[in-house]
Design a protein around this motif. Structure first.
Motif, PDB file in Angstrom:
ATOM      1  N   ALA A   1     -18.485 -29.095  -3.527  1.00  0.00           N
ATOM      2  CA  ALA A   1     -17.240 -28.461  -4.100  1.00  0.00           C
ATOM      3  C   ALA A   1     -17.411 -28.146  -5.265  1.00  0.00           C
ATOM      4  N   ASP A   2     -16.496 -27.051  -5.745  1.00  0.00           N
ATOM      5  CA  ASP A   2     -16.502 -26.890  -7.453  1.00  0.00           C
ATOM      6  C   ASP A   2     -15.309 -27.734  -7.768  1.00  0.00           C
ATOM      7  N   ARG A   3     -15.594 -28.654  -8.571  1.00  0.00           N
ATOM      8  CA  ARG A   3     -14.477 -29.526  -8.618  1.00  0.00           C
ATOM      9  C   ARG A   3     -13.321 -29.089  -9.589  1.00  0.00           C
ATOM     10  N   ARG A   4     -13.754 -28.373 -10.484  1.00  0.00           N
ATOM     11  CA  ARG A   4     -12.769 -27.576 -11.173  1.00  0.00           C
ATOM     12  C   ARG A   4     -11.852 -26.835 -10.615  1.00  0.00           C
ATOM     13  N   GLN A   5     -12.426 -26.055  -9.727  1.00  0.00           N
ATOM     14  CA  GLN A   5     -11.497 -25.408  -8.532  1.00  0.00           C
ATOM     15  C   GLN A   5     -10.762 -26.129  -7.676  1.00  0.00           C
ATOM     16  N   LEU A   6     -11.213 -27.165  -7.402  1.00  0.00           N
ATOM     17  CA  LEU A   6     -10.520 -27.977  -6.303  1.00  0.00           C
ATOM     18  C   LEU A   6      -9.361 -28.590  -7.010  1.00  0.00           C
ATOM     19  N   ARG A   7      -9.360 -28.920  -8.057  1.00  0.00           N
ATOM     20  CA  ARG A   7      -8.212 -29.582  -9.021  1.00  0.00           C
ATOM     21  C   ARG A   7      -7.117 -28.451  -9.127  1.00  0.00           C
ATOM     22  N   VAL A   8      -7.463 -27.333  -9.471  1.00  0.00           N
ATOM     23  CA  VAL A   8      -6.695 -26.160  -9.750  1.00  0.00           C
ATOM     24  C   VAL A   8      -6.015 -26.121  -8.446  1.00  0.00           C
ATOM     25  N   LEU A   9      -6.771 -26.227  -7.307  1.00  0.00           N
ATOM     26  CA  LEU A   9      -5.903 -25.826  -6.071  1.00  0.00           C
ATOM     27  C   LEU A   9      -5.202 -26.896  -5.531  1.00  0.00           C
ATOM     28  N   ALA A  10      -5.617 -28.111  -5.800  1.00  0.00           N
ATOM     29  CA  ALA A  10      -4.941 -29.422  -5.497  1.00  0.00           C
ATOM     30  C   ALA A  10      -3.426 -29.447  -6.188  1.00  0.00           C
ATOM     31  N   ARG A  11      -3.488 -29.048  -7.398  1.00  0.00           N
ATOM     32  CA  ARG A  11      -2.343 -29.143  -8.194  1.00  0.00           C
ATOM     33  C   ARG A  11      -1.406 -28.199  -7.703  1.00  0.00           C
ATOM     34  N   LYS A  12      -1.992 -26.959  -7.554  1.00  0.00           N
ATOM     35  CA  LYS A  12      -1.197 -25.733  -6.887  1.00  0.00           C
ATOM     36  C   LYS A  12      -0.340 -26.055  -5.462  1.00  0.00           C
ATOM     37  N   HIS A  13      -1.228 -26.704  -4.722  1.00  0.00           N
ATOM     38  CA  HIS A  13      -0.597 -27.352  -3.671  1.00  0.00           C
ATOM     39  C   HIS A  13       0.093 -28.908  -3.566  1.00  0.00           C
ATOM     40  N   PHE A  14       0.154 -29.288  -4.599  1.00  0.00           N
ATOM     41  CA  PHE A  14       0.874 -30.481  -4.937  1.00  0.00           C
ATOM     42  C   PHE A  14       0.054 -31.797  -3.993  1.00  0.00           C
ATOM     43  N   LEU A  15      -1.210 -31.537  -4.291  1.00  0.00           N
ATOM     44  CA  LEU A  15      -2.013 -32.815  -3.541  1.00  0.00           C
ATOM     45  C   LEU A  15      -2.818 -33.295  -4.782  1.00  0.00           C
ATOM     46  N   LEU A  16      -2.707 -32.918  -5.957  1.00  0.00           N
ATOM     47  CA  LEU A  16      -3.596 -33.662  -6.984  1.00  0.00           C
ATOM     48  C   LEU A  16      -3.576 -34.996  -7.081  1.00  0.00           C
ATOM     49  N   ALA A  17      -2.323 -35.706  -6.939  1.00  0.00           N
ATOM     50  CA  ALA A  17      -2.375 -37.169  -7.065  1.00  0.00           C
ATOM     51  C   ALA A  17      -3.163 -38.045  -5.894  1.00  0.00           C
ATOM     52  N   ARG A  18      -2.805 -37.178  -4.666  1.00  0.00           N
ATOM     53  CA  ARG A  18      -3.681 -37.714  -3.481  1.00  0.00           C
ATOM     54  C   ARG A  18      -5.205 -37.543  -3.851  1.00  0.00           C
ATOM     55  N   LEU A  19      -5.615 -36.237  -4.343  1.00  0.00           N
ATOM     56  CA  LEU A  19      -6.925 -36.097  -4.341  1.00  0.00           C
ATOM     57  C   LEU A  19      -7.482 -37.092  -5.286  1.00  0.00           C
ATOM     58  N   GLU A  20      -6.942 -37.205  -6.378  1.00  0.00           N
ATOM     59  CA  GLU A  20      -7.408 -38.295  -7.536  1.00  0.00           C
ATOM     60  C   GLU A  20      -7.438 -39.585  -7.034  1.00  0.00           C
ATOM     61  N   SER A  21      -6.570 -40.090  -6.282  1.00  0.00           N
ATOM     62  CA  SER A  21      -6.523 -41.294  -5.560  1.00  0.00           C
ATOM     63  C   SER A  21      -7.771 -41.489  -4.432  1.00  0.00           C
TER      64      SER A  21
END
Length: 86
Positions: free
Chosen positions: A52-72
């Motif tokens: 995965a492209d981690r930068r893109q992954l974080r952008v998408l996770a933020r967009k879909h309200f999944l960033l906290a879960r991803l970081e965890s």
């Protein structure tokens, strides 16, 4: 739902056995696995994160309200690797 629809809109196209098929990118697969987040999903995310492209992954996770879960999940994986000496 919106995330799955977006994943297919941005999917890669490949030819398998002579048929063109859409394949979700690693970033979208990870996000989709964050929703149920069972034991196998965590294992799969651990394998997919390498592609995965981690930068893109974080952008998408933020967009879909999944960033906290991803970081965890990423923090949990890092902690396990540290304990195992990886």
């Amino acid at each position: 739902f919106a995330l799955a629809e977006e994943a297919m809109e941005n999917a890669l196209v490949a030819s398998i056995f002579g048929r063109r098929v859409k394949i979700a990118t690693p970033e979208y697969l990870i996000l989709l696995k964050l929703i149920p987040l069972g034991a196998q999903d965590k294992i799969d995310i651990g394998a997919l994160i390498r592609k995965a492209d981690r930068r893109q992954l974080r952008v998408l996770a933020r967009k879909h309200f999944l960033l906290a879960r991803l970081e965890s999940v990423l923090q949990e994986a890092q902690t396990k690797r540290s304990r195992n000496g990886d």
